[in-house]
Design an enzyme around this catalytic site. Structure first.
Site, PDB file in Angstrom:
ATOM      1  N   SER A  81     -13.462   0.991   2.729  1.00  0.00           N
ATOM      2  CA  SER A  81     -12.473   0.915   1.547  1.00  0.00           C
ATOM      3  C   SER A  81     -11.237   2.135   1.677  1.00  0.00           C
ATOM      4  CB  SER A  81     -13.013   0.749   0.218  1.00  0.00           C
ATOM      5  OG  SER A  81     -12.042   0.879  -0.916  1.00  0.00           O
ATOM      6  N   ASP A 111      -6.924  -7.861   4.839  1.00  0.00           N
ATOM      7  CA  ASP A 111      -6.131  -8.815   3.922  1.00  0.00           C
ATOM      8  C   ASP A 111      -5.683 -10.027   4.582  1.00  0.00           C
ATOM      9  OD1 ASP A 111      -6.631  -6.961   1.730  1.00  0.00           O
ATOM     10  OD2 ASP A 111      -5.001  -6.012   1.979  1.00  0.00           O
ATOM     11  N   SER A 151       0.840  -1.127   0.014  1.00  0.00           N
ATOM     12  CA  SER A 151      -0.122   0.024  -0.064  1.00  0.00           C
ATOM     13  C   SER A 151       0.901   1.251   0.043  1.00  0.00           C
ATOM     14  CB  SER A 151      -0.919   0.169   1.170  1.00  0.00           C
ATOM     15  OG  SER A 151      -1.722  -0.806   1.274  1.00  0.00           O
ATOM     16  N   ARG A 155     -13.669  -7.379 -10.509  1.00  0.00           N
ATOM     17  CA  ARG A 155     -13.836  -6.602  -9.539  1.00  0.00           C
ATOM     18  C   ARG A 155     -14.636  -5.183  -9.689  1.00  0.00           C
ATOM     19  NH1 ARG A 155      -8.361  -6.620  -6.224  1.00  0.00           N
ATOM     20  NH2 ARG A 155      -9.827  -6.095  -4.376  1.00  0.00           N
TER      21      ARG A 155
HETATM   22  C1  S3P Z   1      -5.835  -1.248   0.115  1.00  0.00           C
HETATM   23  C2  S3P Z   1      -6.846  -1.235   0.560  1.00  0.00           C
HETATM   24  C3  S3P Z   1      -7.869  -2.492   0.869  1.00  0.00           C
HETATM   25  C4  S3P Z   1      -6.953  -3.738   0.595  1.00  0.00           C
HETATM   26  C5  S3P Z   1      -5.946  -3.854  -0.495  1.00  0.00           C
HETATM   27  C6  S3P Z   1      -5.092  -2.582  -0.254  1.00  0.00           C
HETATM   28  C7  S3P Z   1      -5.060  -0.226  -0.154  1.00  0.00           C
HETATM   29  O1  S3P Z   1      -8.664  -2.547  -0.091  1.00  0.00           O
HETATM   30  O2  S3P Z   1      -7.535  -4.881   0.661  1.00  0.00           O
HETATM   31  O3  S3P Z   1      -5.047  -4.900  -0.715  1.00  0.00           O
HETATM   32  O4  S3P Z   1      -3.727   0.037  -0.505  1.00  0.00           O
HETATM   33  O5  S3P Z   1      -5.656   0.918  -0.006  1.00  0.00           O
HETATM   34  P1  S3P Z   1     -10.086  -1.847   0.060  1.00  0.00           P
HETATM   35  O6  S3P Z   1     -10.162  -0.706  -0.130  1.00  0.00           O
HETATM   36  O7  S3P Z   1     -11.098  -2.654  -1.243  1.00  0.00           O
HETATM   37  O8  S3P Z   1     -10.791  -2.444   1.252  1.00  0.00           O
END
Ligand code: S3P
Length: 445
Positions: free
Chosen positions: A173, A326, A28, A128
């Protein structure tokens, strides 16, 4: 992306795991480091960047929109940005590979620039949902033509100036939050995101670090209100990316489950919006200690010392789902070896990750002899009380790195080998997974 061919691998009952290992950089944070550096004027340097396929997809896209991004021989990345508002029209479609984060965050960036970009991805990413970002970005003025159901491939026509909005997230999210905040970077005035459930806050931390005017308040209901002033000027930064807690989760759980293990995973990011897995494992009786706690690049970091433990089933807390979203696949493996019942609920978002992680974990765990009941929003797992699982099945990874790695760990505590049909998706987030696990003593054929 996914240049690599399918590679099957077999994971067998392992002797104790021992030693020390460092996991690669946080996925991230790596995405965000590249994106914000590419929007700063001048040279940013990034150390510890994850070189997984997902992050390389972000790098390729930022290059296609005008940034210069170089990986030095010292493994320090140097990025020369174009300035907020300076993104160029990419000449070809942006191939996002398997990466939902690249797609959704870059859609946010493109939305407030006067350019058009087409986003494509692999079979997993093309299933997705993108409406969750299309909706707020359309309110800001972007025009999106998506495939049926709001999926990839899609074409996004950005607009400048975009319209600032106040947007309450309908799903927890960080990707949607970040898409709106990144769109807000080049939008006049204040763009606001209201987040009823806190999600990972790397975007907020890093935007501030780059000099954006961003504030976070709480409303009377405890929702976070994040405000960013647009037309920001970002100042180049030197970023050190900590190790990814979502990758550390695999050796940590493996060490908890394989009798006699003691492992130290160094330099793990422990941002509270990410690290709830370790709390839940402790609640299950896991012997996990954090040592050398420090701060790296504005993020809390520590080394994790983990020893084999007899785990007990629990009801997993719903308040911290987002802070370990995750990590449920590998937690389910831990639960399958624990004593008693684990009930994990509130996980509807797991159905729209790289695979439907509720269904895929339920099916795979059953195939290797675990007792699992699938719920709409989670799983109920009755553990073995520490006995090895029967194993002896081939698991389809379904282009989902975390499915592949979770069942790889399950193989280390199974009587008969667990075969993963395709380990190549692991290269999206944790390219050195097999080498790291072998180095700790795991059996991989
Ligand atoms: C992430 C947010 C999460 C996570 C992904 C990375 C990010 O997804 O599952 O692996 O870097 O902002 P969501 O925003 O769909 O929950």
């Amino acid at each position: 992306m996914h240049a690599s061919l399918p590679q099957s691998a077999s994971f067998s009952a392992s002797g104790p795991l021992n030693g020390q290992a460092a996991v690669p950089g946080d996925k991230s944070i790596s995405h965000r480091a590249l994106m914000l550096s590419a929007l700063a004027v001048g040279e940013s340097r990034v150390e510890g960047l994850l070189t997984g396929e997902d992050v390389l997809a972000t790098a390729a896209a930022m290059r296609a929109m005008g940034a210069t991004i170089e990986r030095g021989e010292d493994d320090v990345w140097r990025i020369y940005g174009v300035g907020v508002g300076g993104l160029l029209q990419p000449e070809t479609a942006l191939d996002m590979g398997n990466s939902g984060t690249s797609t959704r965050l870059l859609m946010g960036l493109v939305a407030s620039h006067p350019i058009t970009a087409t986003f494509t991805g692999d079979a997993s990413l093309s299933k997705r949902p993108m409406n969750r970002v299309i909706e707020p970005l359309s309110l800001m003025g972007a025009d999106v033509t998506a495939s049926p159901g709001g999926r990839l491939p899609l074409m996004l026509r950005g607009i400048s100036p975009a319209v600032p909005i106040g947007y309450r997230l309908p799903v927890a999210s960080a990707q949607v939050k970040s898409a709106v905040l990144l769109a807000g970077l080049n939008t006049p005035g204040i763009t606001r995101v209201i987040e009823p459930v806190a999600t990972r806050d790397h975007s907020e931390r890093m935007l501030k670090g780059f000099g954006a005017e961003l504030s976070v308040e709480q409303d009377a209901d405890g929702a976070r209100i994040i405000s960013i002033r647009g037309e920001a000027e970002l100042r180049p930064q030197h970023i050190v990316v900590p190790g990814d807690p979502s990758s550390a989760a695999f050796p940590v759980v493996a060490a908890l489950l394989v009798p006699g293990s003691e492992v130290t995973v160094t330099n793990v990011g422990l941002n509270p919006t990410r690290a709830a897995l370790f709390d839940v494992l402790r609640m299950m009786g896991g012997d996990i200690a954090f040592i050398n706690a420090r701060e790296v690049g504005g993020e809390p970091v520590a080394d994790i010392v983990v020893r084999y433990s007899s785990l007990k089933g629990i009801e997993t807390p719903v308040e911290t789902v987002a802070a370990m979203v995750d990590e449920y696949p590998i937690l389910f493996v831990a639960a399958a070896l624990a004593e008693g019942r684990t009930v994990a609920r509130g996980l509807e978002e797991l159905r729209v990750k790289e695979s439907d992680r509720i269904a895929v974990m339920a099916e795979g765990l059953r195939a290797i002899g675990a007792r699992v009941e699938e719920l709409e929003d989670g799983l109920i797992i009755d553990g073995t009380g520490g006995d090895r699982l029967p194993g002896g099945a081939t698991i389809a990874a379904r282009l989902d790195h975390r499915i592949a790695m979770s069942f790889a760990v399950a193989g280390l505590v199974s009587k008969a080998p667990v075969v993963i049909d395709d380990m190549s998706p692991v290269a999206t987030s944790f390219p050195v997974f097999a080498a790291l696990m072998t180095g700790l003593g795991a059996e991989i054929a």
